[in-house]
Design an enzyme around this catalytic site. Structure first.
Site, PDB file in Angstrom:
ATOM      1  N   HIS A 194       0.829  -1.210   0.000  1.00  0.00           N
ATOM      2  CA  HIS A 194       0.000   0.000   0.000  1.00  0.00           C
ATOM      3  C   HIS A 194       0.859   1.253   0.000  1.00  0.00           C
ATOM      4  CE1 HIS A 194       0.496  -0.690   4.382  1.00  0.00           C
ATOM      5  NE2 HIS A 194      -0.094   0.460   4.697  1.00  0.00           N
ATOM      6  N   GLU A 241       5.818  -1.847   5.564  1.00  0.00           N
ATOM      7  CA  GLU A 241       5.387  -2.431   6.847  1.00  0.00           C
ATOM      8  C   GLU A 241       5.481  -3.963   6.839  1.00  0.00           C
ATOM      9  OE1 GLU A 241       1.399  -1.020   7.431  1.00  0.00           O
ATOM     10  OE2 GLU A 241       2.037   0.932   8.177  1.00  0.00           O
TER      11      GLU A 241
HETATM   12  C1  DHB Z   1      -4.098   2.805   5.901  1.00  0.00           C
HETATM   13  C2  DHB Z   1      -3.142   1.797   6.000  1.00  0.00           C
HETATM   14  C3  DHB Z   1      -2.196   1.811   7.026  1.00  0.00           C
HETATM   15  O1  DHB Z   1      -1.205   0.890   7.199  1.00  0.00           O
HETATM   16  C4  DHB Z   1      -2.234   2.806   7.977  1.00  0.00           C
HETATM   17  O2  DHB Z   1      -1.354   2.725   9.002  1.00  0.00           O
HETATM   18  C5  DHB Z   1      -3.163   3.843   7.883  1.00  0.00           C
HETATM   19  C6  DHB Z   1      -4.097   3.829   6.838  1.00  0.00           C
HETATM   20  C7  DHB Z   1      -5.121   2.787   4.820  1.00  0.00           C
HETATM   21  O3  DHB Z   1      -5.032   1.972   3.872  1.00  0.00           O
HETATM   22  O4  DHB Z   1      -6.082   3.538   4.911  1.00  0.00           O
HETATM   23 FE    FE Z   2       0.127   1.240   8.824  1.00  0.00          FE
END
Ligand code: DHB
Ligand code: FE
Length: 283
Positions: A194, A241
């Site tokens: 992500h 992460e």
């Molecule tokens: C999102 C993902 C995360 O790892 C995070 O810490 C905060 C938001 C998300 O995809 O919205």
């Molecule tokens: Fe996160």
């Protein structure tokens, strides 16, 4: 000596907290994500851990850019979360296990990991959401004691995947040498692919995620061949992460020591590829 009963690796997204609070588990958007968890809850009912060692990344609640430890370990009697600005309800305090915390700190520092020890520590959504997903009916008192271990994924330079793997191995050895009859489950909270900001916001790499999940079953050190920059390229700025998964899986031991029990993968949840895996230790 203490026993590692197994490990769970999972993604985290603040919106999960809102979905739990709103009772959206059966909602079509959320169902494929929440459907991954009953099998894990059932496994936890069977293996009955006493302690959770949670490897996660803080996002600015406890550590901020002014002071950012690479590796830190909680040694507090209990841990609270707080409003991070996502609008998710806070949860009851998490009891610590200071005996394991200090044993872990002694062992890791003895093995040349330079840690920050935290006798006060707030835990953010990366810690609290897996707890709520795994023990949805905990109510006011959690059935396990906890030890938080944080790896920096916010302020570069970040530790390499190889270093996180070695940290995980040392965590596994430390838990197994703890003079206790406790049953310990290792959780890794973070990833998968992500990216929340910049030109590639919304980036997800399903092919890499699935290969990475497969590697944790067959060759857990596979991803350590990549640099942090390569992992960011492959998985996104927050996909890094996945270092939590690498460390948690390394703590469990070799492929011969570990049986893969369960996986779930669903994209997207919010901006994130949501993965879940469970491993049971055979020794
Ligand atoms: C999102 C993902 C995360 O790892 C995070 O810490 C905060 C938001 C998300 O995809 O919205
Ligand atoms: Fe996160």
């Amino acid at each position: 000596m203490a026993k590692i009963v197994g490990g769970i690796v999972t993604s985290h997204v603040p919106a999960i907290g809102r979905a739990i609070a709103g009772g959206l588990q059966e909602d079509p958007y959320w169902k494929p994500f929440f459907d991954g968890f009953p099998a894990v809850q059932k496994w936890l009912d069977e293996v009955k851990p006493d302690v959770v060692l949670m490897i996660y990344n803080d996002h600015g609640l406890n550590f901020f850019l002014d002071k950012m430890p690479t590796f830190s370990v909680g040694a507090a009697p209990s841990y609270d979360n707080a409003d991070e600005g996502w609008g998710i309800p806070t949860l009851p305090s998490f009891p610590g296990d200071q005996d394991l915390s200090w044993h872990l700190i002694e062992e890791l520092v003895g093995k040349e990991f330079d840690l920050t020890t935290c006798q006060e520590m707030q835990v953010d959504h990366a810690f609290t959401l897996p707890m709520k997903l795994l023990w949805p009916n905990a109510g006011e008192s959690w059935p396990v004691r906890t030890v938080p271990v944080c790896i920096n994924t916010v302020q570069h330079p970040l530790p390499t995947a190889r270093r996180c793997f070695k940290l995980g191995q040392a965590i596994g050895e430390a838990v197994r040498s703890w003079d206790s009859d406790a049953r310990v489950v290792i959780i890794g909270s973070g990833g998968l692919s992500h990216q929340l900001d910049g030109e590639r916001a919304g980036f997800i790499n399903k092919a890499f995620d699935l290969q990475f999940m497969d590697s944790l079953i067959k060759d857990p050190a596979w991803a350590t061949k990549y640099s942090v920059d390569e992992l960011v390229e492959l998985t996104g700025t927050q996909g890094i992460e996945l270092l939590m998964w690498i460390a948690a899986r390394a703590a469990l031991g070799s492929v011969d020591q570990v049986k893969h029990l369960h996986s779930n993968y669903h994209i997207p949840i919010s901006n994130t590829a949501a993965g879940l895996m469970v491993f049971e230790n055979l020794d």
